[in-house]
Design a protein around this motif. Structure first.
Motif, PDB file in Angstrom:
ATOM      1  N   MET A   1     -46.170 -27.927 -57.197  1.00 18.57           N
ATOM      2  CA  MET A   1     -45.121 -28.285 -58.132  1.00 18.57           C
ATOM      3  C   MET A   1     -43.927 -27.374 -57.924  1.00 18.57           C
ATOM      4  O   MET A   1     -44.055 -26.176 -57.808  1.00 18.57           O
ATOM      5  N   GLY A   2     -42.767 -27.953 -57.862  1.00 18.66           N
ATOM      6  CA  GLY A   2     -41.555 -27.176 -57.659  1.00 18.66           C
ATOM      7  C   GLY A   2     -40.827 -26.904 -58.955  1.00 18.66           C
ATOM      8  O   GLY A   2     -41.142 -27.473 -60.002  1.00 18.66           O
ATOM      9  N   HIS A   3     -39.855 -26.030 -58.865  1.00 18.36           N
ATOM     10  CA  HIS A   3     -39.030 -25.681 -60.014  1.00 18.36           C
ATOM     11  C   HIS A   3     -37.575 -25.726 -59.587  1.00 18.36           C
ATOM     12  O   HIS A   3     -37.217 -25.181 -58.547  1.00 18.36           O
ATOM     13  N   SER A   4     -36.750 -26.333 -60.394  1.00 21.94           N
ATOM     14  CA  SER A   4     -35.318 -26.333 -60.131  1.00 21.94           C
ATOM     15  C   SER A   4     -34.715 -25.048 -60.683  1.00 21.94           C
ATOM     16  O   SER A   4     -35.353 -24.313 -61.456  1.00 21.94           O
ATOM     17  N   LEU A   5     -33.488 -24.785 -60.294  1.00 19.26           N
ATOM     18  CA  LEU A   5     -32.782 -23.631 -60.843  1.00 19.26           C
ATOM     19  C   LEU A   5     -32.660 -23.761 -62.353  1.00 19.26           C
ATOM     20  O   LEU A   5     -32.822 -22.786 -63.092  1.00 19.26           O
ATOM     21  N   ASN A   6     -32.424 -24.967 -62.838  1.00 16.69           N
ATOM     22  CA  ASN A   6     -32.336 -25.178 -64.289  1.00 16.69           C
ATOM     23  C   ASN A   6     -33.674 -24.918 -64.974  1.00 16.69           C
ATOM     24  O   ASN A   6     -33.704 -24.393 -66.088  1.00 16.69           O
ATOM     25  N   ASP A   7     -34.793 -25.280 -64.315  1.00 14.01           N
ATOM     26  CA  ASP A   7     -36.121 -24.953 -64.865  1.00 14.01           C
ATOM     27  C   ASP A   7     -36.263 -23.441 -65.017  1.00 14.01           C
ATOM     28  O   ASP A   7     -36.743 -22.939 -66.037  1.00 14.01           O
ATOM     29  N   LEU A   8     -35.865 -22.716 -63.974  1.00 15.47           N
ATOM     30  CA  LEU A   8     -35.957 -21.256 -63.993  1.00 15.47           C
ATOM     31  C   LEU A   8     -35.111 -20.673 -65.118  1.00 15.47           C
ATOM     32  O   LEU A   8     -35.567 -19.794 -65.861  1.00 15.47           O
ATOM     33  N   LEU A   9     -33.902 -21.178 -65.296  1.00 17.94           N
ATOM     34  CA  LEU A   9     -33.039 -20.702 -66.372  1.00 17.94           C
ATOM     35  C   LEU A   9     -33.650 -20.995 -67.743  1.00 17.94           C
ATOM     36  O   LEU A   9     -33.578 -20.161 -68.646  1.00 17.94           O
ATOM     37  N   GLN A  27     -20.102 -28.137 -55.811  1.00 19.56           N
ATOM     38  CA  GLN A  27     -20.921 -27.771 -54.663  1.00 19.56           C
ATOM     39  C   GLN A  27     -20.021 -27.507 -53.463  1.00 19.56           C
ATOM     40  O   GLN A  27     -19.064 -28.239 -53.214  1.00 19.56           O
ATOM     41  N   ARG A  28     -20.337 -26.425 -52.737  1.00 19.58           N
ATOM     42  CA  ARG A  28     -19.586 -26.097 -51.535  1.00 19.58           C
ATOM     43  C   ARG A  28     -20.293 -26.718 -50.334  1.00 19.58           C
ATOM     44  O   ARG A  28     -21.487 -26.982 -50.382  1.00 19.58           O
ATOM     45  N   LYS A  29     -19.575 -26.952 -49.266  1.00 15.42           N
ATOM     46  CA  LYS A  29     -20.148 -27.653 -48.116  1.00 15.42           C
ATOM     47  C   LYS A  29     -21.311 -26.893 -47.486  1.00 15.42           C
ATOM     48  O   LYS A  29     -22.173 -27.491 -46.868  1.00 15.42           O
ATOM     49  N   TYR A  30     -21.376 -25.580 -47.672  1.00 16.70           N
ATOM     50  CA  TYR A  30     -22.447 -24.780 -47.077  1.00 16.70           C
ATOM     51  C   TYR A  30     -23.590 -24.480 -48.052  1.00 16.70           C
ATOM     52  O   TYR A  30     -24.547 -23.812 -47.695  1.00 16.70           O
ATOM     53  N   ASP A  31     -23.515 -24.973 -49.268  1.00 15.74           N
ATOM     54  CA  ASP A  31     -24.607 -24.778 -50.223  1.00 15.74           C
ATOM     55  C   ASP A  31     -25.840 -25.566 -49.788  1.00 15.74           C
ATOM     56  O   ASP A  31     -25.724 -26.692 -49.297  1.00 15.74           O
ATOM     57  N   VAL A  32     -26.991 -24.973 -50.009  1.00 17.84           N
ATOM     58  CA  VAL A  32     -28.247 -25.660 -49.717  1.00 17.84           C
ATOM     59  C   VAL A  32     -28.531 -26.607 -50.868  1.00 17.84           C
ATOM     60  O   VAL A  32     -28.564 -26.194 -52.028  1.00 17.84           O
ATOM     61  N   HIS A  33     -28.733 -27.886 -50.548  1.00 15.62           N
ATOM     62  CA  HIS A  33     -28.954 -28.886 -51.599  1.00 15.62           C
ATOM     63  C   HIS A  33     -30.357 -28.761 -52.190  1.00 15.62           C
ATOM     64  O   HIS A  33     -30.538 -28.797 -53.407  1.00 15.62           O
ATOM     65  N   GLU A  34     -31.357 -28.625 -51.350  1.00 17.28           N
ATOM     66  CA  GLU A  34     -32.747 -28.485 -51.800  1.00 17.28           C
ATOM     67  C   GLU A  34     -33.473 -27.540 -50.862  1.00 17.28           C
ATOM     68  O   GLU A  34     -33.174 -27.482 -49.682  1.00 17.28           O
TER      69      GLU A  34
END
Length: 71
Positions: A1-9, A27-34
């Motif tokens: 099971m994964g956790h999103s950044l919002n889950d962590l917050l 979102q910036r072009k170099y940001d990692v989407h997942e």
């Protein structure tokens, strides 16, 4: 099971009882989407499995921080 950044917050808010001020940006072009992390290598090579949940780990860390900040 994964956790999103919002889950962590959400977990941090719950554990600390603090309201977090979050600033969302475009979102910036170099940001990692997942990103997905896998513990199978640690399990296979080190015979390691986590013994606490993410929430419990954050709770332990928060209690430790509070204990050393009161000294």
């Amino acid at each position: 099971m994964g956790h999103s950044l919002n889950d962590l917050l959400d977990i941090i808010r719950k554990v600390t009882g603090k309201e977090l001020v979050i600033k969302y940006s475009e979102q910036r072009k170099y940001d990692v989407h997942e990103i997905y992390l896998d513990i199978n290598k640690a399990k296979d090579e080190l015979d390691w499995l986590p013994r606490v949940s993410l929430e419990d780990g954050i709770n332990y860390a928060w209690n430790f921080i509070k204990s050393i900040s009161n000294k």
